[in-house]
Design a protein around this motif. Structure first.
Motif, PDB file in Angstrom:
ATOM      1  N   GLU A  16       0.766  -1.030   0.067  1.00 23.58           N
ATOM      2  CA  GLU A  16      -0.078   0.215   0.010  1.00 23.58           C
ATOM      3  C   GLU A  16       0.821   1.214  -0.059  1.00 23.58           C
ATOM      4  O   GLU A  16       0.541   2.481  -0.094  1.00 23.58           O
ATOM      5  CB  GLU A  16      -0.826   0.062   1.387  1.00 23.58           C
ATOM      6  CG  GLU A  16      -0.212   0.348   2.429  1.00 23.58           C
ATOM      7  CD  GLU A  16       0.626  -0.975   2.955  1.00 23.58           C
ATOM      8  OE1 GLU A  16       1.740  -0.523   3.665  1.00 23.58           O
ATOM      9  OE2 GLU A  16       0.481  -1.937   2.470  1.00 23.58           O
ATOM     10  N   ARG A 207      -2.670   5.500   8.485  1.00 23.45           N
ATOM     11  CA  ARG A 207      -2.753   4.153   7.532  1.00 23.45           C
ATOM     12  C   ARG A 207      -2.686   2.981   8.468  1.00 23.45           C
ATOM     13  O   ARG A 207      -3.422   1.955   8.066  1.00 23.45           O
ATOM     14  CB  ARG A 207      -1.835   4.266   6.446  1.00 23.45           C
ATOM     15  CG  ARG A 207      -1.835   3.117   5.537  1.00 23.45           C
ATOM     16  CD  ARG A 207      -3.178   3.109   4.835  1.00 23.45           C
ATOM     17  NE  ARG A 207      -3.112   2.063   4.098  1.00 23.45           N
ATOM     18  CZ  ARG A 207      -3.607   0.674   4.357  1.00 23.45           C
ATOM     19  NH1 ARG A 207      -3.905   0.599   5.725  1.00 23.45           N
ATOM     20  NH2 ARG A 207      -3.868  -0.227   3.586  1.00 23.45           N
ATOM     21  N   TYR A 208      -1.808   3.067   9.501  1.00 22.63           N
ATOM     22  CA  TYR A 208      -1.396   1.686  10.113  1.00 22.63           C
ATOM     23  C   TYR A 208      -2.079   1.578  11.393  1.00 22.63           C
ATOM     24  O   TYR A 208      -1.477   0.651  12.280  1.00 22.63           O
ATOM     25  CB  TYR A 208       0.102   1.698  10.089  1.00 22.63           C
ATOM     26  CG  TYR A 208       0.721   1.616   8.810  1.00 22.63           C
ATOM     27  CD1 TYR A 208       0.401   0.579   7.888  1.00 22.63           C
ATOM     28  CD2 TYR A 208       1.277   2.652   8.244  1.00 22.63           C
ATOM     29  CE1 TYR A 208       0.888   0.406   6.557  1.00 22.63           C
ATOM     30  CE2 TYR A 208       1.866   2.723   7.074  1.00 22.63           C
ATOM     31  CZ  TYR A 208       1.834   1.713   6.301  1.00 22.63           C
ATOM     32  OH  TYR A 208       2.248   1.748   4.975  1.00 22.63           O
ATOM     33  N   TRP A 212      -0.737  -4.722  12.179  1.00 19.67           N
ATOM     34  CA  TRP A 212      -0.098  -5.614  11.341  1.00 19.67           C
ATOM     35  C   TRP A 212      -0.757  -6.914  10.805  1.00 19.67           C
ATOM     36  O   TRP A 212      -0.939  -7.225   9.702  1.00 19.67           O
ATOM     37  CB  TRP A 212       1.102  -5.994  11.916  1.00 19.67           C
ATOM     38  CG  TRP A 212       1.054  -6.540  13.466  1.00 19.67           C
ATOM     39  CD1 TRP A 212       0.590  -7.501  14.064  1.00 19.67           C
ATOM     40  CD2 TRP A 212       1.678  -5.729  14.334  1.00 19.67           C
ATOM     41  NE1 TRP A 212       0.666  -7.504  15.411  1.00 19.67           N
ATOM     42  CE2 TRP A 212       1.117  -6.164  15.627  1.00 19.67           C
ATOM     43  CE3 TRP A 212       2.220  -4.307  14.631  1.00 19.67           C
ATOM     44  CZ2 TRP A 212       1.673  -5.778  16.879  1.00 19.67           C
ATOM     45  CZ3 TRP A 212       2.488  -3.757  15.748  1.00 19.67           C
ATOM     46  CH2 TRP A 212       2.275  -4.511  16.813  1.00 19.67           C
ATOM     47  N   LEU A 215      -2.794  -5.668   8.111  1.00 18.62           N
ATOM     48  CA  LEU A 215      -2.156  -5.169   6.893  1.00 18.62           C
ATOM     49  C   LEU A 215      -1.797  -6.386   6.249  1.00 18.62           C
ATOM     50  O   LEU A 215      -1.762  -6.422   4.808  1.00 18.62           O
ATOM     51  CB  LEU A 215      -1.025  -4.426   7.228  1.00 18.62           C
ATOM     52  CG  LEU A 215       0.050  -3.866   6.169  1.00 18.62           C
ATOM     53  CD1 LEU A 215      -0.982  -2.700   5.561  1.00 18.62           C
ATOM     54  CD2 LEU A 215       1.085  -3.546   6.721  1.00 18.62           C
ATOM     55  N   GLU A 218      -4.758  -7.641   4.129  1.00 19.68           N
ATOM     56  CA  GLU A 218      -4.952  -6.825   2.892  1.00 19.68           C
ATOM     57  C   GLU A 218      -3.880  -7.025   1.883  1.00 19.68           C
ATOM     58  O   GLU A 218      -4.384  -7.288   0.686  1.00 19.68           O
ATOM     59  CB  GLU A 218      -4.706  -5.314   3.350  1.00 19.68           C
ATOM     60  CG  GLU A 218      -5.948  -4.770   4.227  1.00 19.68           C
ATOM     61  CD  GLU A 218      -5.722  -3.504   5.076  1.00 19.68           C
ATOM     62  OE1 GLU A 218      -4.826  -2.834   4.555  1.00 19.68           O
ATOM     63  OE2 GLU A 218      -6.535  -2.962   5.545  1.00 19.68           O
ATOM     64  N   ARG A 219      -2.714  -7.201   2.211  1.00 20.89           N
ATOM     65  CA  ARG A 219      -1.454  -7.421   1.258  1.00 20.89           C
ATOM     66  C   ARG A 219      -1.808  -8.747   0.589  1.00 20.89           C
ATOM     67  O   ARG A 219      -1.620  -8.888  -0.593  1.00 20.89           O
ATOM     68  CB  ARG A 219      -0.436  -7.217   1.848  1.00 20.89           C
ATOM     69  CG  ARG A 219      -0.016  -5.953   2.131  1.00 20.89           C
ATOM     70  CD  ARG A 219       1.701  -5.689   2.505  1.00 20.89           C
ATOM     71  NE  ARG A 219       2.091  -4.552   2.958  1.00 20.89           N
ATOM     72  CZ  ARG A 219       3.188  -4.000   3.076  1.00 20.89           C
ATOM     73  NH1 ARG A 219       4.202  -4.965   3.163  1.00 20.89           N
ATOM     74  NH2 ARG A 219       3.548  -2.791   3.477  1.00 20.89           N
ATOM     75  N   TRP A 327       5.808  -5.746  12.342  1.00 24.97           N
ATOM     76  CA  TRP A 327       5.593  -5.064  11.313  1.00 24.97           C
ATOM     77  C   TRP A 327       6.397  -5.840  10.111  1.00 24.97           C
ATOM     78  O   TRP A 327       6.111  -5.676   9.096  1.00 24.97           O
ATOM     79  CB  TRP A 327       5.920  -3.483  11.136  1.00 24.97           C
ATOM     80  CG  TRP A 327       5.071  -2.731  12.054  1.00 24.97           C
ATOM     81  CD1 TRP A 327       5.386  -1.947  13.125  1.00 24.97           C
ATOM     82  CD2 TRP A 327       3.740  -2.392  11.517  1.00 24.97           C
ATOM     83  NE1 TRP A 327       4.094  -1.204  13.341  1.00 24.97           N
ATOM     84  CE2 TRP A 327       3.194  -1.579  12.460  1.00 24.97           C
ATOM     85  CE3 TRP A 327       2.830  -3.042  10.781  1.00 24.97           C
ATOM     86  CZ2 TRP A 327       1.979  -1.318  12.702  1.00 24.97           C
ATOM     87  CZ3 TRP A 327       1.734  -2.673  10.696  1.00 24.97           C
ATOM     88  CH2 TRP A 327       1.086  -1.497  11.767  1.00 24.97           C
TER      89      TRP A 327
END
Length: 503
Positions: A16, A207-208, A212, A215, A218-219, A327
Motif C-alpha cells: 500500500e 494508515r497503520y 499488522w 495489513l 490486505e496485502r 511489522w
C-alpha cells in the motif's frame, strides 16, 4: 538497491506504500517474482559485486564494524572485508570502457583505504562505508566519504536518500558524454534508524492504526488478485503480538513506527523518479538498463515491538530505531522469517528490470517466474557489455563465476541455462534450491538441526514440509549442500560462534 525492505512493500508487489516510479518501471519492464538475495546486507553486496557466493569473497558472515576487526575470524571465508582476489562489477565494466560511479552504502570493508570503492574499480564515490548511519547527520566513524575523503555535513535539511540521488545525477552529468556509464546506487533506506521527513510521514500517520494482522490480510488478498502469488498458497501464520493486546499509547507508537518506515520507502521511490526524469531529459532513459532489488528480507531486529526509545521518533537523533518483528512480518507477506534466515521471508527480493530498447513491447509488464540469484547479475552485465571475465588476477586463478546470464529472459529470445542448484548459508541457516524443490534449515543453538523440504511451485509459503515424505531427496540435496560448502570456504556455524564469542 534498497536496504532491509520486505518483499511486499512496493505497490507493484502488493503493498500500500506509494511507489509510483518503481511501479512504472515494473509496468514498462520485467518484474521477477522469484529472485533471491543472501539474507543479509554485506554478504548480498559481496555477491552482487563479484558474481560469487559471499564466502568466496571473504564475507561469509559480516564485514568489520568501524575501527574494529570484530568479524575477521582469520578464516578464508570470514575475513570481514571483500577479498582483493576478486573482480568487482566496477572493475569488470571499467575494463570494458564504462565510467563507473557509486553513491550510497558500501559495507564491503572500511578500515583500510584499499578496501574502499575507488580502490575497487569505481571512478566516483559518495556515501557511507559502514553498514548504517543516521539519515540526517551521518558522522564519523559512520559518516560520509566522497572519493577517498571524509566530508562533514552542515546542511540542516540533509537526508541521505536525497543526497545519494543528487550526487548520482551530478556524477552522470559531469561524466564523459560519449562513454557509457555504470551507476551503483545503494540506498540505506529503509534500514534503521527509521527516520523520514515529516511531509512524507504525514501521508501515513493514520494508515497503520488497524495493526499488522489486518495489513497482512490486505496485502495477501491484493497479491493473489494481482497474480503475484497462487490462490492455493496459504498465508503463513502471524509471527507477532496481537494488535488488540496493546494499549492505546502503544498502538499510537507502533502505528508511527510503521508510518516512518513507509515514508522511507516512499521517499526512496520519489528519488528514483528524480533519477528517471533526469535520464529522460538527457534522452538516455530508453537505452539505459535499470535493475532494482533489495539486499535481504524485512528486518525483525529490535524485537516484536521495535527497538530504540519512542521519544527519538520524529527527531533527527538516534541510531538503533527499528519498526520491529511484528511489522516486518507484514512487510514479508506472505512468507515466513526475516533478514538473517533462509526461508523465503529472508531471501526473496523484488527484482525489476527496465530497458525499453531491449525489452520487446509485447513483453513489457511481464512477470518472470524463473528463479534467479545475485551472481546472475555479474553474468548478465558481462553479456550486456560484451566483455570477458578474466581467468586470473595478479597471476593467480580467480574463482569461476557462479551465476547465469539473465539476458535471454530479458531480451525474450531464450531460456536461462541454469544447470546447477543455488545455495545459501548465513549464521548456520542453510538452503539449496534445485528446480522447484528447496531444502532449508533454520539454525537453533538449543535444538537438533532439521532439514525441511518444500515444493516452491505448490507451497512457496513453506507450510507443508515434505522431508518425511521424500527422505531420499533430502539426503541427495543435503549432500549437494555439503559438497558446495566444502568447496566454497563455508565453516560450521558453531565453530564461527566460538571464535566470535572470544573476540
Amino acid at each position: 538497491m534498497s536496504d532491509d525492505m520486505g518483499y511486499s512493500d512496493l505497490g507493484c508487489y502488493g503493498g500500500e506504500i506509494n511507489t509510483p516510479n518503481l511501479d512504472k518501471l515494473a509496468a514498462n519492464g520485467l518484474q521477477f517474482t522469484q529472485f533471491y538475495n543472501t539474507a543479509r546486507c554485506c554478504p548480498t553486496r559481496a555477491s552482487l559485486m563479484t558474481g560469487l557466493y559471499p564466502h568466496q569473497t571473504g564475507i561469509g558472515h559480516m564485514t568489520n564494524p568501524p575501527q574494529s576487526d570484530h568479524h575477521d575470524y582469520e578464516l578464508p571465508g570470514y575475513r570481514g572485508a571483500l577479498s582483493q582476489h576478486t573482480i568487482t562489477l566496477a572493475e569488470q565494466l571499467k575494463g570494458a570502457g564504462y565510467q563507473t560511479m557509486m553513491t550510497g552504502k558500501w559495507h564491503l570493508g572500511m578500515e583500510e583505504e584499499r578496501m574502499w570503492p575507488l580502490q575497487r574499480g569505481f571512478d566516483k564515490f559518495y556515501g557511507i562505508l559502514a553498514g548504517a548511519a543516521n539519515f540526517y547527520s551521518p558522522t564519523f566513524p559512520r559518516g560520509i566519504t566522497e572519493q577517498n575523503d571524509t566530508t562533514a555535513i552542515h546542511d540542516p535539511d540533509y537526508y541521505t536518500t536525497d543526497a545519494f540521488t543528487d550526487k548520482a545525477i551530478e556524477f552522470i552529468d559531469k561524466g564523459q558524454q560519449k562513454e557509457p556509464f555504470f551507476l551503483y546506487l545503494a540506498y540505506n533506506a529503509p534500514h534503521w534508524p527509521i527516520q523520514a521527513p515529516k511531509e512524507d510521514v504525514d501521508k501515513y500517520r493514520e494508515r497503520y492504526r488497524n495493526g499488522w494482522g489486518q495489513l497482512r490480510e490486505e496485502r495477501y488478498k491484493r497479491m493473489k488478485k494481482m497474480g503475484l502469488i497462487r490462490e492455493d498458497w496459504p498465508l503463513s501464520p502471524q509471527d507477532s503480538n496481537g494488535w488488540d493486546s496493546l494499549d492505546g499509547a502503544k498502538k499510537d507508537e507502533m502505528a508511527l513506527r510503521m508510518a516512518i518506515y513507509a515514508a522511507m520507502v516512499d521517499r526512496m521511490d520519489q528519488n528514483i523518479g528524480k533519477l528517471m526524469d533526469y535520464l529522460e531529459s538527457r534522452g538516455e532513459l530508453d537505452n539505459t538498463v535499470i535493475m532494482f532489488m533489495n539486499d535481504n528480507g524485512a528486518c525483525a531486529e529490535g524485537g516484536p515491538l521495535g527497538g530504540g526509545p519512542a521519544e527519538q521518533l520524529e527527531t533527527k537523533k538516534g541510531y538503533f530505531l527499528t519498526y520491529g518483528r511484528s511489522w516486518a512480518n507484514a512487510s514479508n507477506t506472505p512468507f515466513r522469517e526475516y533478514k538473517h534466515w533462509i526461508h523465503e521471508g529472508g531471501i526473496a527480493t523484488p527484482f525489476i528490470v527496465h530497458w525499453p530498447e531491449g525489452i520487446k513491447d509485447t513483453r513489457k509488464g511481464t512477470r518472470v517466474d524463473a528463479y534467479g540469484h545475485l551472481p546472475d547479475i555479474m553474468a548478465t552485465f558481462i553479456d550486456l557489455s560484451m566483455s570477458e571475465y578474466p581467468a586470473t588476477k595478479n597471476g593467480k586463478a580467480l574463482p569461476k563465476l557462479e551465476g547465469e546470464s539473465l539476458l535471454p529472459l530479458i531480451a525474450g529470445n531464450g531460456e536461462m541455462d541454469r544447470d546447477k542448484p543455488i545455495f545459501w548459508e548465513h549464521e548456520g541457516n542453510k538452503g539449496v534450491r534445485e528446480d522447484n524443490l528447496k531444502l532449508v534449515m533454520k539454525w537453533d543453538n538449543e535444538a537438533e538441526q532439521h532439514w525441511e523440504l518444500y515444493d516452491m511451485e505448490k507451497d512457496r509459503t513453506e507450510l507443508h514440509d515434505l522431508s518425511g515424505e521424500m527422505p531420499d531427496k533430502v539426503e541427495e540435496m543435503a549432500a549437494l549442500w555439503q559438497e558446495w560448502a566444502a568447496a566454497n570456504q563455508v565453516e560450521p556455524w558453531d565453530k564461527i560462534q566460538k571464535i566470535l564469542s572470544s573476540k
